[in-house]
Design a protein around this motif. Sequence first.
Motif, PDB file in Angstrom:
ATOM      1  N   ASN A  64       0.851  -1.191   0.000  1.00 23.87           N
ATOM      2  CA  ASN A  64       0.000   0.000   0.000  1.00 23.87           C
ATOM      3  C   ASN A  64       0.888   1.243   0.000  1.00 23.87           C
ATOM      4  O   ASN A  64       1.477   1.599   1.014  1.00 23.87           O
ATOM      5  N   SER A  65       0.988   1.901  -1.132  1.00 26.16           N
ATOM      6  CA  SER A  65       1.906   3.035  -1.267  1.00 26.16           C
ATOM      7  C   SER A  65       1.402   4.281  -0.546  1.00 26.16           C
ATOM      8  O   SER A  65       2.112   5.283  -0.462  1.00 26.16           O
ATOM      9  N   ASN A  66       0.187   4.207  -0.016  1.00 26.98           N
ATOM     10  CA  ASN A  66      -0.325   5.354   0.747  1.00 26.98           C
ATOM     11  C   ASN A  66       0.165   5.352   2.186  1.00 26.98           C
ATOM     12  O   ASN A  66      -0.043   6.323   2.911  1.00 26.98           O
ATOM     13  N   VAL A  67       0.780   4.248   2.597  1.00 26.33           N
ATOM     14  CA  VAL A  67       1.159   4.102   4.007  1.00 26.33           C
ATOM     15  C   VAL A  67       2.642   4.398   4.200  1.00 26.33           C
ATOM     16  O   VAL A  67       3.492   3.847   3.503  1.00 26.33           O
ATOM     17  N   THR A  68       2.934   5.276   5.148  1.00 27.54           N
ATOM     18  CA  THR A  68       4.309   5.552   5.546  1.00 27.54           C
ATOM     19  C   THR A  68       4.423   5.303   7.046  1.00 27.54           C
ATOM     20  O   THR A  68       3.569   5.744   7.817  1.00 27.54           O
ATOM     21  N   ASN A 103      -1.507   7.106   6.931  1.00 28.33           N
ATOM     22  CA  ASN A 103      -2.222   6.675   5.730  1.00 28.33           C
ATOM     23  C   ASN A 103      -2.660   7.923   4.966  1.00 28.33           C
ATOM     24  O   ASN A 103      -3.601   8.605   5.378  1.00 28.33           O
ATOM     25  N   SER A 104      -1.976   8.212   3.880  1.00 27.20           N
ATOM     26  CA  SER A 104      -2.296   9.445   3.146  1.00 27.20           C
ATOM     27  C   SER A 104      -3.637   9.332   2.422  1.00 27.20           C
ATOM     28  O   SER A 104      -4.249  10.347   2.078  1.00 27.20           O
ATOM     29  N   ALA A 105      -4.118   8.100   2.199  1.00 28.39           N
ATOM     30  CA  ALA A 105      -5.422   7.922   1.549  1.00 28.39           C
ATOM     31  C   ALA A 105      -6.563   8.353   2.466  1.00 28.39           C
ATOM     32  O   ALA A 105      -7.508   9.015   2.027  1.00 28.39           O
ATOM     33  N   SER A 106      -6.462   7.980   3.736  1.00 34.67           N
ATOM     34  CA  SER A 106      -7.523   8.355   4.688  1.00 34.67           C
ATOM     35  C   SER A 106      -7.223   9.694   5.355  1.00 34.67           C
ATOM     36  O   SER A 106      -8.102  10.296   5.971  1.00 34.67           O
TER      37      SER A 106
END
Length: 193
Positions: free
Chosen positions: A3-7, A24-27
Amino acid sequence: MVNSNVTIYTLPCLSDNYAYVVHNSASGTAAVVDVPEAGPLVDKISELNVPVTDIFLTHHHWDHIDGLPDLQAALTGSLSQAPARVIGAKADAHRLPTLDQAVSPGDRLTLCGIEGDIYDVSGHTLGHLALHLPSAKAVFTADSLMAMGCGRLFEGSAAQMWHSLQQLRALPQDTWVYSGHEYTASNMAFTHS
Ligand SMILES: [Fe+2]
């Protein structure tokens, strides 16, 4: 596919502890794993400027939970956020800070929009949990598994620890392990001895 949205941010705390912020940049939200002290977490959360929805506690030892009151005060105070959900082991609820969600091994839950699976990794303590985030290829093992070693057996047996390590070994090979302490150098010295 990761998941590339997670750092995941690794934050050194106290003398040799680690705390983690999962963003989580998506949420547009974040979660925290363990709270040895509040300062490094508050700094990172301020920098990211995202609401923390969840705080996961791996086990009851003071150097993983003592920063919680200060972190909660900062989140709802200077950072003007809603209270984060505090998650920990149901079996350890009597010796953890007040939990909003008590979980058991085998449970699946969603933290900052990411699915996580709960494992019992007793040995270092009884009731020690690991949190696996399959989509982020990450497992938070705290004092069960560190680089080149496992945690001391304070409460559980060697057989319990071995069972815990076997569960972690069964996770996908490309899983990143996020542990609770920086003991690599001393573990390496021990292996040499
Ligand atoms: Fe510990």
